[in-house]
Design a protein around this motif. Structure first.
Motif, PDB file in Angstrom:
ATOM      1  N   ALA A   1     -22.016  -1.495 -39.925  1.00 17.78           N
ATOM      2  CA  ALA A   1     -22.419  -0.642 -40.882  1.00 17.78           C
ATOM      3  C   ALA A   1     -22.827   0.633 -40.351  1.00 17.78           C
ATOM      4  O   ALA A   1     -22.747   1.669 -40.756  1.00 17.78           O
ATOM      5  CB  ALA A   1     -23.453  -1.197 -41.774  1.00 17.78           C
TER       6      ALA A   1
ATOM      7  N   ALA B   1     -30.476   7.011 -39.130  1.00 18.49           N
ATOM      8  CA  ALA B   1     -30.150   5.672 -39.339  1.00 18.49           C
ATOM      9  C   ALA B   1     -31.402   4.914 -39.152  1.00 18.49           C
ATOM     10  O   ALA B   1     -31.696   4.467 -38.064  1.00 18.49           O
ATOM     11  CB  ALA B   1     -29.019   5.435 -38.663  1.00 18.49           C
TER      12      ALA B   1
ATOM     13  N   LEU C   1     -28.360  12.678 -38.092  1.00 19.70           N
ATOM     14  CA  LEU C   1     -28.298  11.421 -38.747  1.00 19.70           C
ATOM     15  C   LEU C   1     -29.608  10.556 -38.341  1.00 19.70           C
ATOM     16  O   LEU C   1     -29.606  10.136 -37.268  1.00 19.70           O
ATOM     17  CB  LEU C   1     -27.164  10.812 -38.629  1.00 19.70           C
ATOM     18  CG  LEU C   1     -27.005   9.482 -39.479  1.00 19.70           C
ATOM     19  CD1 LEU C   1     -26.945   9.820 -41.009  1.00 19.70           C
ATOM     20  CD2 LEU C   1     -25.744   8.621 -39.094  1.00 19.70           C
TER      21      LEU C   1
ATOM     22  N   ARG D   1     -30.017  14.014 -42.183  1.00 23.57           N
ATOM     23  CA  ARG D   1     -29.847  13.070 -43.451  1.00 23.57           C
ATOM     24  C   ARG D   1     -30.355  11.876 -43.017  1.00 23.57           C
ATOM     25  O   ARG D   1     -30.000  11.175 -41.924  1.00 23.57           O
ATOM     26  CB  ARG D   1     -28.294  12.893 -43.706  1.00 23.57           C
ATOM     27  CG  ARG D   1     -28.007  12.604 -45.002  1.00 23.57           C
ATOM     28  CD  ARG D   1     -26.424  12.505 -45.250  1.00 23.57           C
ATOM     29  NE  ARG D   1     -25.873  11.794 -44.162  1.00 23.57           N
ATOM     30  CZ  ARG D   1     -24.450  11.686 -44.027  1.00 23.57           C
ATOM     31  NH1 ARG D   1     -23.670  12.098 -45.026  1.00 23.57           N
ATOM     32  NH2 ARG D   1     -24.052  11.014 -43.326  1.00 23.57           N
TER      33      ARG D   1
ATOM     34  N   GLN E   1     -19.787   2.961 -39.514  1.00 21.70           N
ATOM     35  CA  GLN E   1     -19.243   3.328 -40.729  1.00 21.70           C
ATOM     36  C   GLN E   1     -20.115   4.703 -41.233  1.00 21.70           C
ATOM     37  O   GLN E   1     -19.405   5.606 -41.637  1.00 21.70           O
ATOM     38  CB  GLN E   1     -19.338   2.254 -41.660  1.00 21.70           C
ATOM     39  CG  GLN E   1     -18.774   2.588 -43.127  1.00 21.70           C
ATOM     40  CD  GLN E   1     -18.921   1.560 -44.307  1.00 21.70           C
ATOM     41  OE1 GLN E   1     -19.487   0.624 -44.179  1.00 21.70           O
ATOM     42  NE2 GLN E   1     -18.396   1.849 -45.478  1.00 21.70           N
ATOM     43  N   GLU E   2     -21.582   4.414 -41.042  1.00 22.85           N
ATOM     44  CA  GLU E   2     -22.337   5.490 -41.415  1.00 22.85           C
ATOM     45  C   GLU E   2     -22.244   6.585 -40.503  1.00 22.85           C
ATOM     46  O   GLU E   2     -21.843   7.801 -40.826  1.00 22.85           O
ATOM     47  CB  GLU E   2     -23.829   5.183 -41.572  1.00 22.85           C
ATOM     48  CG  GLU E   2     -24.133   4.528 -42.712  1.00 22.85           C
ATOM     49  CD  GLU E   2     -23.989   5.022 -43.973  1.00 22.85           C
ATOM     50  OE1 GLU E   2     -24.053   6.400 -44.122  1.00 22.85           O
ATOM     51  OE2 GLU E   2     -23.913   4.361 -44.868  1.00 22.85           O
TER      52      GLU E   2
ATOM     53  N   ILE F   1     -29.578   1.422 -43.000  1.00 24.32           N
ATOM     54  CA  ILE F   1     -28.468   0.322 -42.536  1.00 24.32           C
ATOM     55  C   ILE F   1     -28.928  -0.999 -43.075  1.00 24.32           C
ATOM     56  O   ILE F   1     -29.833  -1.519 -42.672  1.00 24.32           O
ATOM     57  CB  ILE F   1     -28.295   0.269 -41.183  1.00 24.32           C
ATOM     58  CG1 ILE F   1     -28.128   1.865 -40.802  1.00 24.32           C
ATOM     59  CG2 ILE F   1     -27.225  -0.470 -40.629  1.00 24.32           C
ATOM     60  CD1 ILE F   1     -26.631   2.388 -41.096  1.00 24.32           C
TER      61      ILE F   1
ATOM     62  N   ARG G   1     -18.688   8.452 -41.393  1.00 21.76           N
ATOM     63  CA  ARG G   1     -19.022   9.109 -42.484  1.00 21.76           C
ATOM     64  C   ARG G   1     -19.540  10.401 -42.263  1.00 21.76           C
ATOM     65  O   ARG G   1     -19.427  11.586 -42.548  1.00 21.76           O
ATOM     66  CB  ARG G   1     -19.765   8.463 -43.603  1.00 21.76           C
ATOM     67  CG  ARG G   1     -19.848   9.259 -44.985  1.00 21.76           C
ATOM     68  CD  ARG G   1     -20.483   8.218 -45.905  1.00 21.76           C
ATOM     69  NE  ARG G   1     -19.913   7.212 -46.291  1.00 21.76           N
ATOM     70  CZ  ARG G   1     -20.545   5.880 -46.397  1.00 21.76           C
ATOM     71  NH1 ARG G   1     -21.630   5.713 -46.081  1.00 21.76           N
ATOM     72  NH2 ARG G   1     -19.766   4.891 -46.615  1.00 21.76           N
ATOM     73  N   PHE G   2     -20.845  10.340 -41.471  1.00 26.42           N
ATOM     74  CA  PHE G   2     -21.544  11.427 -40.970  1.00 26.42           C
ATOM     75  C   PHE G   2     -20.797  12.463 -40.184  1.00 26.42           C
ATOM     76  O   PHE G   2     -20.614  13.823 -40.472  1.00 26.42           O
ATOM     77  CB  PHE G   2     -22.749  11.064 -40.175  1.00 26.42           C
ATOM     78  CG  PHE G   2     -23.554  12.205 -39.729  1.00 26.42           C
ATOM     79  CD1 PHE G   2     -24.495  12.970 -40.478  1.00 26.42           C
ATOM     80  CD2 PHE G   2     -23.423  12.537 -38.424  1.00 26.42           C
ATOM     81  CE1 PHE G   2     -25.051  13.899 -40.023  1.00 26.42           C
ATOM     82  CE2 PHE G   2     -24.227  13.425 -37.845  1.00 26.42           C
ATOM     83  CZ  PHE G   2     -25.233  14.225 -38.791  1.00 26.42           C
TER      84      PHE G   2
ATOM     85  N   VAL H   1     -30.286   7.531 -43.815  1.00 26.05           N
ATOM     86  CA  VAL H   1     -29.517   6.586 -44.338  1.00 26.05           C
ATOM     87  C   VAL H   1     -30.461   5.045 -43.776  1.00 26.05           C
ATOM     88  O   VAL H   1     -30.808   5.188 -42.685  1.00 26.05           O
ATOM     89  CB  VAL H   1     -28.116   6.593 -43.834  1.00 26.05           C
ATOM     90  CG1 VAL H   1     -27.514   7.865 -44.488  1.00 26.05           C
ATOM     91  CG2 VAL H   1     -27.873   6.409 -42.441  1.00 26.05           C
TER      92      VAL H   1
END
Length: 81
Positions: free
Chosen positions: A68, A26, A24, A50, A71-72, A54, A75-76, A52
């Motif tokens: 946040a 971020a 991830l 991936r 949370q990510e 924030i 989810r990941f 994302v």
């Protein structure tokens, strides 16, 4: 031949193409120090990467918006576990 810092970064980036685990990237949506395209390119280098963004976070994502980010991360981990 003497290796430069740029050479070191390029070799490291090339090795990312062989990292076969979920990753991830971020990125702080409000970050101004490093362009968002750099984070996107990093995620693209990783076969299972991936990207994302924030919200309400700059360069120091964990300090700027830890909720946040958490949370990510949840989810990941849930999706890629």
């Amino acid at each position: 031949m003497r290796s430069t810092q740029k050479d070191t970064y390029l070799r490291a980036a090339e090795r990312l193409r062989h990292f076969d685990r979920p990753a991830l990237v971020a990125w702080g949506a409000e970050g101004r120090m490093v362009p968002h395209r750099t984070g996107r390119r990093l995620a693209e280098l990783l076969p299972r990467g991936r990207y994302v963004e924030i919200p309400e976070a700059g360069t120091l994502v964990p300090m700027d918006n830890p909720a946040a980010l958490a949370q990510e991360l949840r989810r990941f981990i849930k999706v890629d576990a």
